[in-house]
Design a protein around this motif. Structure first.
Motif, PDB file in Angstrom:
ATOM      1  N   TRP A  59       0.795  -1.232   0.000  1.00 37.72           N
ATOM      2  CA  TRP A  59       0.000   0.000   0.000  1.00 37.72           C
ATOM      3  C   TRP A  59       0.827   1.282   0.000  1.00 37.72           C
ATOM      4  O   TRP A  59       0.278   2.367  -0.130  1.00 37.72           O
ATOM      5  N   TRP A  60       2.144   1.208   0.173  1.00 38.70           N
ATOM      6  CA  TRP A  60       2.979   2.399   0.231  1.00 38.70           C
ATOM      7  C   TRP A  60       3.537   2.732  -1.150  1.00 38.70           C
ATOM      8  O   TRP A  60       3.844   1.854  -1.948  1.00 38.70           O
ATOM      9  N   GLU A  61       3.714   4.034  -1.395  1.00 41.86           N
ATOM     10  CA  GLU A  61       4.301   4.504  -2.641  1.00 41.86           C
ATOM     11  C   GLU A  61       5.199   5.700  -2.343  1.00 41.86           C
ATOM     12  O   GLU A  61       4.866   6.537  -1.509  1.00 41.86           O
ATOM     13  N   VAL A  79       3.404   7.732   0.760  1.00 44.08           N
ATOM     14  CA  VAL A  79       1.954   7.715   0.908  1.00 44.08           C
ATOM     15  C   VAL A  79       1.497   6.275   1.098  1.00 44.08           C
ATOM     16  O   VAL A  79       1.920   5.384   0.361  1.00 44.08           O
ATOM     17  N   ASN A  80       0.625   6.067   2.085  1.00 42.72           N
ATOM     18  CA  ASN A  80      -0.034   4.777   2.251  1.00 42.72           C
ATOM     19  C   ASN A  80      -1.423   4.930   1.646  1.00 42.72           C
ATOM     20  O   ASN A  80      -2.258   5.670   2.173  1.00 42.72           O
ATOM     21  N   HIS A  81      -1.667   4.260   0.543  1.00 44.64           N
ATOM     22  CA  HIS A  81      -2.931   4.423  -0.178  1.00 44.64           C
ATOM     23  C   HIS A  81      -4.103   3.748   0.528  1.00 44.64           C
ATOM     24  O   HIS A  81      -5.247   4.065   0.232  1.00 44.64           O
ATOM     25  N   GLN A  82      -3.834   2.874   1.480  1.00 51.06           N
ATOM     26  CA  GLN A  82      -4.920   2.236   2.225  1.00 51.06           C
ATOM     27  C   GLN A  82      -5.406   3.136   3.362  1.00 51.06           C
ATOM     28  O   GLN A  82      -6.591   3.336   3.547  1.00 51.06           O
ATOM     29  N   THR A  83      -4.444   3.690   4.118  1.00 55.01           N
ATOM     30  CA  THR A  83      -4.809   4.505   5.288  1.00 55.01           C
ATOM     31  C   THR A  83      -4.819   6.000   4.983  1.00 55.01           C
ATOM     32  O   THR A  83      -5.230   6.788   5.826  1.00 55.01           O
ATOM     33  N   LYS A  84      -4.292   6.392   3.823  1.00 57.54           N
ATOM     34  CA  LYS A  84      -4.156   7.800   3.416  1.00 57.54           C
ATOM     35  C   LYS A  84      -3.105   8.547   4.236  1.00 57.54           C
ATOM     36  O   LYS A  84      -3.030   9.767   4.204  1.00 57.54           O
ATOM     37  N   ALA A  85      -2.291   7.815   4.981  1.00 55.29           N
ATOM     38  CA  ALA A  85      -1.223   8.435   5.775  1.00 55.29           C
ATOM     39  C   ALA A  85      -0.085   8.866   4.840  1.00 55.29           C
ATOM     40  O   ALA A  85       0.165   8.249   3.808  1.00 55.29           O
ATOM     41  N   THR A  86       0.601   9.950   5.215  1.00 62.17           N
ATOM     42  CA  THR A  86       1.800  10.390   4.520  1.00 62.17           C
ATOM     43  C   THR A  86       2.905  10.593   5.554  1.00 62.17           C
ATOM     44  O   THR A  86       2.636  10.869   6.723  1.00 62.17           O
TER      45      THR A  86
END
Length: 79
Positions: free
Chosen positions: A53-55, A67-74
């Motif tokens: 999930w990270w990019e 960015v974690n696309h699952q949790t929307k955390a940056t």
């Protein structure tokens, strides 16, 4: 005729790198065919793959963040 295995350093090179030998002194050097970079010291090892999930992204100034696309955390630090 079976070829000997590559030297340990060549076997652990990041993708795109290969080990060559200077014809004048036999010293190994390293070549990146994509970037055309050459160096005497082995290139740093490639980082491990990103967790699920990270990019890796870049902001408007070119600074890397994650960015974690699952949790929307940056975050600024690599997960």
């Amino acid at each position: 005729v079976q070829q000997p295995p590559p030297p340990a350093a060549a076997a652990t090179l990041p993708p795109g790198w290969r080990q060559m030998f200077d014809t004048s002194n036999g010293k190994p050097y390293y070549v990146n065919d994509s970037s055309k970079e050459t160096r005497w010291d082995p290139p740093p090892a490639a980082p491990p793959p990103m967790p699920a999930w990270w990019e890796e992204m870049k902001d408007a100034q070119g600074k890397i963040y994650y960015v974690n696309h699952q949790t929307k955390a940056t975050q600024w630090n690599r997960p």
